[in-house]
Design an enzyme around this catalytic site. Sequence first.
Site, PDB file in Angstrom:
ATOM      1  N   GLU A 284      65.124 118.201  59.713  1.00 55.97           N
ATOM      2  CA  GLU A 284      65.812 116.911  59.609  1.00 55.97           C
ATOM      3  C   GLU A 284      66.333 116.436  60.960  1.00 55.97           C
ATOM      4  O   GLU A 284      67.462 115.984  61.085  1.00 55.97           O
ATOM      5  CB  GLU A 284      66.958 117.008  58.588  1.00 55.97           C
ATOM      6  N   ASP A 357      65.604 121.284  47.365  1.00 57.13           N
ATOM      7  CA  ASP A 357      66.951 121.046  47.898  1.00 57.13           C
ATOM      8  C   ASP A 357      68.009 120.994  46.803  1.00 57.13           C
ATOM      9  O   ASP A 357      68.448 119.901  46.436  1.00 57.13           O
ATOM     10  CB  ASP A 357      66.958 119.735  48.701  1.00 57.13           C
ATOM     11  N   GLU A 385      76.025 118.176  45.393  1.00 56.43           N
ATOM     12  CA  GLU A 385      75.373 117.009  45.994  1.00 56.43           C
ATOM     13  C   GLU A 385      74.434 116.289  45.028  1.00 56.43           C
ATOM     14  O   GLU A 385      74.385 115.064  45.018  1.00 56.43           O
ATOM     15  CB  GLU A 385      74.591 117.470  47.236  1.00 56.43           C
TER      16      GLU A 385
HETATM   17  C1  GCU Z   1      70.350 118.341  52.280  1.00 56.39           C
HETATM   18  C2  GCU Z   1      71.541 117.466  52.491  1.00 56.39           C
HETATM   19  C3  GCU Z   1      71.870 117.296  53.936  1.00 56.39           C
HETATM   20  C4  GCU Z   1      71.947 118.661  54.614  1.00 56.39           C
HETATM   21  C5  GCU Z   1      70.676 119.427  54.365  1.00 56.39           C
HETATM   22  C6  GCU Z   1      70.731 120.842  54.896  1.00 56.39           C
HETATM   23  O1  GCU Z   1      69.181 117.666  52.681  1.00 56.39           O
HETATM   24  O2  GCU Z   1      71.307 116.198  51.908  1.00 56.39           O
HETATM   25  O3  GCU Z   1      73.090 116.616  54.033  1.00 56.39           O
HETATM   26  O4  GCU Z   1      72.166 118.522  55.972  1.00 56.39           O
HETATM   27  O5  GCU Z   1      70.451 119.520  52.992  1.00 56.39           O
HETATM   28  O6  GCU Z   1      70.875 121.743  54.084  1.00 56.39           O
HETATM   29  O7  GCU Z   1      70.589 121.074  56.084  1.00 56.39           O
END
Ligand code: GCU
Length: 672
Positions: A284, A357, A385
């Site tokens: 990400e 996730d 979440e």
């Molecule tokens: C999910 C979550 C993010 C978080 C990511 C992670 O995608 O939405 O906010 O940073 O997990 O576990 O790194």
Amino acid sequence: AEDGYDLWLRYRPLAGAAQAQVQARARSLVLAAPTSPTTQAAVTELRRGIQGLAGREPELTSRVSPGALLLVTRAQAPAGLALSWEELGREGYALRRATLQGADVTVIAANGDVGLLYGSFAWLRAAQTGEDLSKLDQRSAPKVALRMLNHWDNLDRHVERGYAGASLWDWWKLPDILDPRYTDYARANASLGINGTVLNNVNAKADSLTAPYLAKAAALAGVFRPYGIKVYLSARFSAPVELGGLKTADPLDPAVRAWWKAKADEVYRAIPDFGGFLVKANSEGQPGPQDYGRNHADGANMLAEALAPHGGVVLWRAFVYAADASDRAKQAYAEFQPLDGRFAPNVIVQVKNGPIDFQPREPFHPLFGAMPKTPLALELQITKEYLGFSTHLVHLGPLFEEVLQADTGHGGTVARVVDGSLEGHKLSAIAGVANIGTDRNWSGSQFDQANWYAFGRLAWDPDTKAGRIARDWVAQTFTTRPAARDAIVDMMLASREAVVDYMTPLGLHHLMDTGHHYGPGPWVNNLERADWNPTYFHKAGRDGIGFDRSPTGSNAVAQYAPSVARLWSDPRTTPPELLLWFHHLPWDYAMPSGRTLWAELVARYDRGVATVDDMRRRWAALEPDIDPQRHAEVAAYLAVQAREARWWRDACIAYFQSVSGLPLPAGTRPPE
Ligand code: GCU
């Protein structure tokens, strides 16, 4: 006020026989162990607890007399106390009745002071839950070495995916001002056996490794230390560039390695028992070794080398996925499994429970059992979440239990992989993404406290039954009256399947609206990245619904052990709970229930709503058993949940119907 601040450590006066036995079994307290901040904490907790439960503070004395409660370490053990000390290890404890110097007493015994602290909390739990203290005979030692909370807390006190207020860590006032809440946080964790905490978000800022922040982290470590809790930090991989002024963060570059070594030395000067680094890399948008053509092992091992002289560990996360992957579920395995055997001994690869996730339901992650040479940590998400934040009552004990007890097909369950026993790893870890913030009740709702609690209990012993844990929590938190206690436990245990039903039944996943992940959004199809769109996950069309991960599709199923892959490759042998995770099936596919897939989907959405309505009814009937403040609060939250379960059901069914073109199954009620 009954605002929930005291968590499960309420210590309100017990009634009748339960109170009498605490008075009888804890007339006095004897510390037969060296004095340390940790034994002090144990004694303070016992005095506070006994005073609250029994209405009378026990005398602290060195005399052994009838009814005494003794804290005993091996070296200090009085003659006549026979115990198998070895099996208690460094952190375990034994609780039992004994006759010492002719007196009928209770001993809390351990090899060291942390074990005494854990044993004290266990004794208090037994007292709170109304166990017969005269028959007490417990021996307990943790199965998992590192039992950790991961705070996704930013340095500006915003908590990523946090639904319980701001971060507890008041970075501005630290290190000088130590909020008493830090101590209560440590007490709560120690009461469960949690022994590590990562203070900052995995999406880390390099600033957390600068001298001022290290001093602040050191101040927190000082508060937590007596409670057996070590501090860890999330480390940003590009810190050598951002803080050190280097041109690169290439893990094979000698200057980069030297920078991290010096940084680790600096961290340990500030925090001598620092736990280690948690790292999110090449995921990400976070920087990582792949930016320099290196792999995860290169990156993790560089940090491991810097920490090793100090005894620290690296928790390297396997949550990785890149844009435009045809099946995001496959990526972590593809990147990590080939690296098995290439990680330094002080590296743990931290794997989320499932391959996507933190969904209401996922199959276990295929990496469990597939990297026998590498210690794998299980990462669970306590903060909800994707499960209705802190407004929906969803108890996660059954979800955690389901993952831990899943058979990997590699010779053991996920629990046996994670506790290290399957492959004989000494290093083992389990991590929970915390749901803690500045709300008075810590977790955003009364019932979300139970998810923190269940996580901690399962981290200590992954084989504890979720029902047992829920029973203890209810007894400590709400009531020991059997009927009321059972009714609440039933609600909690039913709540997980309810959320699966009203959000994502039959193996559907990631239908949540974008970004915030609250509420339904199965129609969303316009995001910059295909694999963020709910339509990518459900693939519903005229022809049917579901993600084909079988051999005719992405073949993600082949990442599982052959025995598991065989079952899940065929829709007829795939459990209905995972059906649409692995298969794309026509709307008229015949389900084991005799219904068509379409009718089954609608029935499950309906069932989810019905379960929430039932939870609401049960809770309403408990009014006489619960203090008015907390009863009203939970009732108000359940009303929101009942409304939003309908929102989920009606939105999803309407959307899927628009895609399938099918009429509602006969007997289906129109939306209310
Ligand atoms: C999910 C979550 C993010 C978080 C990511 C992670 O995608 O939405 O906010 O940073 O997990 O576990 O790194």
